[in-house]
Motif scaffolding. Structure first.
Motif, PDB file in Angstrom:
ATOM      1  N   MET A 181     -30.722 -24.920 -20.551  1.00  0.00           N
ATOM      2  CA  MET A 181     -29.702 -25.256 -21.541  1.00  0.00           C
ATOM      3  C   MET A 181     -29.758 -24.283 -22.711  1.00  0.00           C
ATOM      4  SD  MET A 181     -30.045 -29.402 -21.567  1.00  0.00           S
ATOM      5  CE  MET A 181     -29.213 -29.714 -23.107  1.00  0.00           C
ATOM      6  N   ALA A 182     -31.000 -23.995 -23.137  1.00  0.00           N
ATOM      7  CA  ALA A 182     -31.166 -23.096 -24.292  1.00  0.00           C
ATOM      8  C   ALA A 182     -30.632 -21.707 -23.954  1.00  0.00           C
ATOM      9  CB  ALA A 182     -32.639 -23.027 -24.682  1.00  0.00           C
ATOM     10  N   ALA A 183     -30.922 -21.249 -22.738  1.00  0.00           N
ATOM     11  CA  ALA A 183     -30.474 -19.915 -22.343  1.00  0.00           C
ATOM     12  C   ALA A 183     -28.943 -19.865 -22.291  1.00  0.00           C
ATOM     13  CB  ALA A 183     -31.074 -19.554 -20.978  1.00  0.00           C
ATOM     14  N   ASP A 184     -28.350 -20.944 -21.785  1.00  0.00           N
ATOM     15  CA  ASP A 184     -26.892 -21.001 -21.690  1.00  0.00           C
ATOM     16  C   ASP A 184     -26.265 -21.019 -23.092  1.00  0.00           C
ATOM     17  OD1 ASP A 184     -24.578 -21.450 -19.697  1.00  0.00           O
ATOM     18  OD2 ASP A 184     -24.227 -22.945 -21.276  1.00  0.00           O
ATOM     19  N   TRP A 185     -26.928 -21.742 -23.981  1.00  0.00           N
ATOM     20  CA  TRP A 185     -26.481 -21.780 -25.377  1.00  0.00           C
ATOM     21  C   TRP A 185     -26.519 -20.361 -25.962  1.00  0.00           C
ATOM     22  CZ3 TRP A 185     -24.998 -25.069 -29.421  1.00  0.00           C
ATOM     23  CH2 TRP A 185     -25.185 -24.558 -30.707  1.00  0.00           C
ATOM     24  N   ARG A 232     -22.883 -24.300 -25.189  1.00  0.00           N
ATOM     25  CA  ARG A 232     -22.470 -24.062 -26.589  1.00  0.00           C
ATOM     26  C   ARG A 232     -21.092 -24.680 -26.843  1.00  0.00           C
ATOM     27  NH1 ARG A 232     -23.550 -20.319 -31.022  1.00  0.00           N
ATOM     28  NH2 ARG A 232     -25.465 -19.762 -29.981  1.00  0.00           N
ATOM     29  N   GLU A 233     -20.230 -24.561 -25.860  1.00  0.00           N
ATOM     30  CA  GLU A 233     -18.873 -25.122 -25.985  1.00  0.00           C
ATOM     31  C   GLU A 233     -18.945 -26.651 -26.180  1.00  0.00           C
ATOM     32  OE1 GLU A 233     -15.587 -25.790 -22.692  1.00  0.00           O
ATOM     33  OE2 GLU A 233     -16.402 -23.741 -22.665  1.00  0.00           O
ATOM     34  N   ILE A 234     -19.804 -27.286 -25.390  1.00  0.00           N
ATOM     35  CA  ILE A 234     -19.955 -28.750 -25.471  1.00  0.00           C
ATOM     36  C   ILE A 234     -20.503 -29.166 -26.843  1.00  0.00           C
ATOM     37  CG2 ILE A 234     -21.334 -30.695 -24.556  1.00  0.00           C
ATOM     38  CD1 ILE A 234     -21.037 -29.259 -21.778  1.00  0.00           C
ATOM     39  N   CYS A 235     -21.370 -28.316 -27.391  1.00  0.00           N
ATOM     40  CA  CYS A 235     -22.043 -28.680 -28.656  1.00  0.00           C
ATOM     41  C   CYS A 235     -21.262 -28.226 -29.893  1.00  0.00           C
ATOM     42  CB  CYS A 235     -23.451 -28.114 -28.676  1.00  0.00           C
ATOM     43  SG  CYS A 235     -24.511 -28.847 -27.421  1.00  0.00           S
ATOM     44  N   ILE A 236     -20.011 -27.829 -29.706  1.00  0.00           N
ATOM     45  CA  ILE A 236     -19.204 -27.415 -30.862  1.00  0.00           C
ATOM     46  C   ILE A 236     -19.185 -28.542 -31.894  1.00  0.00           C
ATOM     47  CG2 ILE A 236     -16.740 -27.201 -31.535  1.00  0.00           C
ATOM     48  CD1 ILE A 236     -16.474 -25.102 -29.368  1.00  0.00           C
ATOM     49  N   GLY A 237     -19.438 -28.181 -33.138  1.00  0.00           N
ATOM     50  CA  GLY A 237     -19.457 -29.182 -34.205  1.00  0.00           C
ATOM     51  C   GLY A 237     -20.856 -29.721 -34.476  1.00  0.00           C
ATOM     52  N   TRP A 238     -21.790 -29.436 -33.585  1.00  0.00           N
ATOM     53  CA  TRP A 238     -23.160 -29.956 -33.728  1.00  0.00           C
ATOM     54  C   TRP A 238     -24.156 -28.840 -34.076  1.00  0.00           C
ATOM     55  CZ3 TRP A 238     -24.412 -35.127 -33.469  1.00  0.00           C
ATOM     56  CH2 TRP A 238     -23.393 -35.971 -33.037  1.00  0.00           C
ATOM     57  N   ASP A 270     -34.837 -25.634  -9.244  1.00  0.00           N
ATOM     58  CA  ASP A 270     -33.452 -25.156  -9.146  1.00  0.00           C
ATOM     59  C   ASP A 270     -32.434 -26.218  -9.593  1.00  0.00           C
ATOM     60  OD1 ASP A 270     -34.182 -26.679  -7.033  1.00  0.00           O
ATOM     61  OD2 ASP A 270     -33.077 -25.552  -5.508  1.00  0.00           O
ATOM     62  N   ALA A 271     -32.911 -27.195 -10.369  1.00  0.00           N
ATOM     63  CA  ALA A 271     -32.013 -28.280 -10.806  1.00  0.00           C
ATOM     64  C   ALA A 271     -30.918 -27.754 -11.734  1.00  0.00           C
ATOM     65  CB  ALA A 271     -32.818 -29.367 -11.513  1.00  0.00           C
ATOM     66  N   TRP A 272     -31.277 -26.784 -12.582  1.00  0.00           N
ATOM     67  CA  TRP A 272     -30.301 -26.339 -13.570  1.00  0.00           C
ATOM     68  C   TRP A 272     -29.054 -25.735 -12.906  1.00  0.00           C
ATOM     69  CZ3 TRP A 272     -28.268 -27.481 -17.789  1.00  0.00           C
ATOM     70  CH2 TRP A 272     -27.442 -26.598 -18.478  1.00  0.00           C
TER      71      TRP A 272
END
Ligand SMILES: C[S@@+](CC[C@H](N)C(=O)[O-])C[C@H]1O[C@@H](n2cnc3c(N)ncnc32)[C@H](O)[C@@H]1O
Length: 319
Positions: A1-5, A12-18, A62-64
């Motif tokens: 998740m961190a790498a994708d962010w 990052r798109e999902i966390c817009i505003g946060w 390989d869950a991610w």
């Protein structure tokens, strides 16, 4: 998740505003709770084989890759779900909390109990007398309860019989375990590798469906004022308990709640049991501290300690 962010991906798109959220807002847990709900409701079958609570056995390596597809497909939902504050109701804590009932009976000579819980969440721990709690030679609760908690205290306790005659709770945000949405909310914040906790929760939800309990939506102090003014029989002792709640109350609110308990103790026998982290500012060892009020005198005893989720527990040897 961190790498994708970091890469400016869908996370990052999902966390817009946060972006400016504090650590205490645990955005990552809100995110994973939302993802868990998608798996629990069967909307992400490709992820289920990684979720041990659902019988999955695939290694997480390989869950991610599988998760990313789900995250992208449900981006809007996951964004909306970030507003849902992680909230649990940990039944394992009753292994330690139950000792407060023994202490109340032993110290105040009354075996009938009115149980009041502040920050009760879904009220699961108010059903403590429907759970089987064992430790070596010692046992509490019905043998056939679907909830079995082995406290493994390692020392024999000589319990006095106690009976919960009434029970009621309050919470700022009560969860109704009789609704599918309420149950889903509770399940989603027990992480998939905590299989034992997940099973315990399932069993407690089964009990909850058969033992109705009222959890009022309220702050602690006004609720305590009202409930402690309710009439109660002379042979009943009132136990006010809370577990992993005090850290969420402002200092002034905690003090106000304690004052209300002390004032009530001038009229009726009251016990205040706190199962709270040693350091309220962080998660760590949790102590059970019980204050009994009798004839204008109060006495505080620390009965034991436990992991924040309840097990294992360590009894300090006296009630
Ligand atoms: C970590 S949970 C613990 C729930 C439950 N006591 C247990 O041990 O499983 C904390 C609970 O406290 C509630 N809470 C937080 N602030 C509160 C307040 N000021 N008054 C009442 N409840 C509150 C939350 O809504 C949440 O359900």
């Amino acid at each position: 998740m961190a790498a994708d962010w970091d890469a400016g991906g869908v996370v990052r798109e999902i966390c817009i505003g946060w972006e400016e959220a504090s650590e205490a807002e645990v955005v990552e847990l809100r995110f994973l709770g939302g993802l868990h709900r998608l798996v629990l409701t069967g909307q992400a079958p490709e992820l289920a084989p990684y979720y041990r609570n659902l019988g999955g056995t695939r290694p997480p390596t390989d869950a991610w890759k599988a998760a990313l597809g789900v995250v992208a497909a449900y981006a809007a939902r996951l964004h909306e779900d970030l507003a849902i504050v992680p909230q649990t109701n940990e039944v394992g804590r009753t292994a330690l909390l139950v000792l407060a009932l023994y202490r109340a009976a032993a110290a105040l000579g009354r075996q009938r109990i009115r149980l009041l819980e502040v920050g009760a969440s879904a009220g699961l721990n108010l059903r403590v007398d429907r759970y089987r709690i064992t430790s070596g030679q010692w046992a509490w609760g019905p043998v056939n309860s679907p909830v079995h908690i082995d406290g493994d205290i390692g020392v024999p306790i000589e319990p006095v019989p106690v009976e919960i005659v009434t029970r009621r709770g309050c919470d700022l945000n009560p969860i109704d375990p009789s609704t599918e949405q309420g149950r889903l909310r509770l399940r989603s914040f027990v992480w998939p590798d905590n299989v034992q906790r997940y099973r315990r929760l399932e069993a407690a939800l089964y009990v909850a469906a058969r033992v109705p309990v009222i959890v009022d939506q309220s702050e602690a102090t006004p609720w305590l004022l009202k409930r402690l003014a309710d009439p109660v029989d002379d042979d009943v002792v009132t136990v006010v308990w809370h577990s992993v709640v005090w850290q969420y109350l402002a200092v002034a609110e905690r003090q106000a709640a304690e004052k209300v308990i002390e004032a009530a103790a001038m009229r009726v026998p009251v016990v205040h049991a706190q199962m709270e982290p040693i350091d309220l500012t962080r998660i760590g060892r949790t102590l059970l501290t019980v204050t009994t009020y009798h004839g204008g005198v109060s006495r505080t005893v620390t009965i034991g300690e436990s992991h924040p989720h309840g097990l294992p527990i360590r009894w300090f040897g006296s009630l």
